[in-house]
Design an enzyme around this catalytic site. Structure first.
Site, PDB file in Angstrom:
ATOM      1  N   ASP A   1       0.830  -1.215   0.000  1.00  0.00           N
ATOM      2  CA  ASP A   1       0.000   0.000   0.000  1.00  0.00           C
ATOM      3  C   ASP A   1       0.866   1.267   0.000  1.00  0.00           C
ATOM      4  OD1 ASP A   1      -1.881  -2.028   0.580  1.00  0.00           O
ATOM      5  OD2 ASP A   1      -1.762  -1.611   2.724  1.00  0.00           O
TER       6      ASP A   1
ATOM      7  N   GLU B   1     -10.865  -0.797  -3.242  1.00  0.00           N
ATOM      8  CA  GLU B   1     -10.126  -0.166  -2.138  1.00  0.00           C
ATOM      9  C   GLU B   1      -8.968   0.658  -2.683  1.00  0.00           C
ATOM     10  OE1 GLU B   1      -8.954  -3.569   0.160  1.00  0.00           O
ATOM     11  OE2 GLU B   1      -7.281  -4.072  -1.184  1.00  0.00           O
TER      12      GLU B   1
END
Length: 326
Positions: free
Chosen positions: A36, A204
């Site tokens: 991420d 997401e």
């Protein structure tokens, strides 16, 4: 004749030395494993953050996007250390931005969203009062977008019958969202977004760019453990939507990158004005974690309808590495 042989010998030794140094450099360069990831460019330096454990957020630094050093955070390599701000575990998906002389970090911890601040991109990022933003249920993956009029919007994921992307307007001081402004953006409804056909579709890792008065919401879909984890985008004329998903999705996937688990990253503009996307991929074809941090160049081009579309250049794909193990 002897003179020429001597010259040839010297040239061979020079070439051999360069090969040895290149090989040594390759051996010394170690992959960076941050999931991420996000890169923040500030005053000539790049700062790399990402998901790395339950103690906070490490940060790495580079002057050229190639030679990375660190971890370089103020607290034993950490830019944000557990105890200085909200959260006890699950420190995920940070984003760093700057307003005035203050640096802010929006992040996930304990499956909630918090925002801390610092006077340096190296930290320490702290909160005077350890607290999360308001909201019901689990909420993760924050991305703060500031529009041309100065209004701030928090794009994020809420866990409700799937990972769904929402947006809410934020207060000017980033202390919380403004009540009554929460609105759902997108969920996993297209085939590429749920290749495992689960009853919990995932969208997401939102990132938002604005181009020619059009808002571009980039996101990742599928479970991150799925080799088909990939990146697509949707567009809107308003930061609140409604959103239209791009017909050419996904724009980053194992089909064009040739790696499993391509996704959950962030865009940034480098020192040369080139748009780049930093994201993660699976460790190998057989193993998901630790996920490797990688980068690829991107740009907007004119589409058939005259609107800008995002184009990724797979030839520029490369892994980020830590030089000399530092």
């Amino acid at each position: 004749m002897l003179r020429y042989r001597s010259i040839i010998l010297v040239l061979c030794l020079l070439v051999w030395g360069q090969l040895v140094r290149a090989q040594q450099k390759t051996v010394d360069a170690k992959p960076i494993y941050l999931a991420d990831p996000t890169i923040f460019f500030d005053e000539g330096n790049y700062y790399l953050y990402g998901t790395s454990g339950d103690q906070g957020f490490l940060v790495y630094r580079s002057a050229d996007l190639k030679n990375w050093t660190g971890p370089a955070g103020i607290k034993n390599g950490y830019a944000l250390k557990k105890g200085d701000a909200f959260g006890t575990k699950g420190f995920w998906a940070p984003q760093v931005f700057k307003r005035g002389q203050t640096y802010y970090m929006a992040y996930t911890a304990d499956e909630q969203i918090a925002i801390a601040q610092s006077n340096s991109p190296l930290g320490p990022f702290k909160q005077e009062t350890l607290k999360e933003i308001s909201g019901n249920g689990k909420q993760i993956d924050p991305f703060l977008f500031t529009d041309d009029d100065g209004k701030n919007y928090l794009y994020h994921v809420r866990l409700d019958h799937g990972n769904r992307i929402f947006v809410a307007e934020m207060k000017a001081d980033f202390s919380d969202i403004i009540p009554g402004t929460l609105k759902e953006c997108i969920s996993g409804t297209d085939n590429w977004e749920n290749t495992a056909k689960t009853d919990w579709p995932v969208t997401e890792g939102p990132t938002v760019l604005k181009k020619d008065n059009l808002y571009y919401l980039f996101y990742s879909a599928n479970d991150f453990r799925n080799p088909d984890y990939a990146v697509g985008y949707a567009t809107s004329k308003s930061p609140f939507g409604p959103w239209t998903k791009y017909s050419g999705n996904p724009i980053i996937s194992k089909a064009n990158i040739k790696q499993n688990g391509t996704g959950h990253g962030d865009f940034f503009v480098d020192a040369k004005g080139q748009l780049q996307y930093v994201f993660h991929v699976h460790y190998s074809d057989q193993k998901v974690s630790p996920r490797a941090t990688v980068i690829v160049a991107a740009k907007f081009i004119k589409g058939k309808d005259g609107k800008a579309v995002m184009q990724i250049d797979p030839k520029t794909f490369r892994a980020l590495t830590l030089q000399n193990g530092r």
